[in-house]
Enzyme design. Sequence first.
Site, PDB file in Angstrom:
ATOM      1  CE1 TYR A 184       5.060  -5.653   2.681  1.00 36.05           C
ATOM      2  CE2 TYR A 184       3.399  -6.784   1.362  1.00 36.05           C
ATOM      3  CZ  TYR A 184       4.419  -6.814   2.301  1.00 36.05           C
ATOM      4  OH  TYR A 184       4.809  -7.997   2.862  1.00 36.05           O
ATOM      5  CB  CYS A 185       8.249  -1.036  -0.720  1.00 35.27           C
ATOM      6  SG  CYS A 185       7.700   0.420  -1.627  1.00 35.27           S
ATOM      7  CB  THR A 186      10.226   1.269   3.413  1.00 35.98           C
ATOM      8  OG1 THR A 186      10.932   0.039   3.518  1.00 35.98           O
ATOM      9  CG2 THR A 186      10.377   2.063   4.714  1.00 35.98           C
ATOM     10  CB  ILE A 213       5.184  -0.254   5.355  1.00 36.97           C
ATOM     11  CG1 ILE A 213       5.226  -1.416   4.373  1.00 36.97           C
ATOM     12  CG2 ILE A 213       4.965  -0.777   6.778  1.00 36.97           C
ATOM     13  CD1 ILE A 213       6.496  -2.245   4.470  1.00 36.97           C
TER      14      ILE A 213
END
Length: 296
Positions: A184-186, A213
Amino acid sequence: MELQKVILYYGFTPLHDPDAILLWQRTLCENLGLRGRILISTHGINGTLGGDMSALKKYVKQTKQYPGFKHIDFKWSDGTGHDFPRLRVRVRDEVVSFGAPGELAVDEHGVVGGGVHLKPAEVNQLVEERGDEVVFFDGRNAFEAKIGKFRNAIVPDVKTTRDFVGELESGKYDYLKDRPIVTYCTGGIRCEVLSSVMKNRGFSEVYQIEGGIVRYGEAFADRGLWEGSLYVFDSRMNHEFSDEAKVIGVCERCEEPTSKFYNCANLACRKLILLCDTCTADNVSKNCSPTHADFH
């Protein structure tokens, strides 16, 4: 005054003339009065822009007219054009700097060989079905996780995305190679590349959260598996999905809970430092190190 917003987006698609895309995008943004950052490479585009909502809507409409960009997911959030000091449009070897441009393969459908995309509800379903077997793997710089991350996530010790390849090849995560891993990342772009890099190195079951996210937070706010605030790369510094956001950050001066980053007051440093409201009022505490002189 017109309502202002910030958009975050990316699109992986083969671009045979990135310089031509640059000229088009820069002219489009200048004509619409938008500010922010756009990176372009032969693999696609990655951008964050702020400004008037009407101008951003025109930008989205015109950008989607390019065949390779018609399926881009534009993520909207509160903000202003003043969250960015200027407009910067650049051509780079990579739209996300993992230091492995020759390894990434893209076609008209996106990244080839990346992790399986999961919608936010499917992430929760995977955890419900397989429990503690599921591993959340943070695809951001380590400092971003200080104020928010998925529950029990692994946060690699990386200062930039270029550190991920070395981290994965170090062997410290080999015990995860047969576990279901949710990267996961922004907004999702770093995991498009990270999941591909992980699969190329023997991780067998790799997923990525569709929309990152941001989309998960929009779906579940602070009632799901996410905890804390989301770090963002503009003057806002952080974003909460609801008033119920858990504060997991700790002030680097007094250890009180906080989710607010500041730039070190030493202009020669500008390192990010986590500070509570009380310590923020103390100019000396705005230095990341007690040995730094106070700059006004």
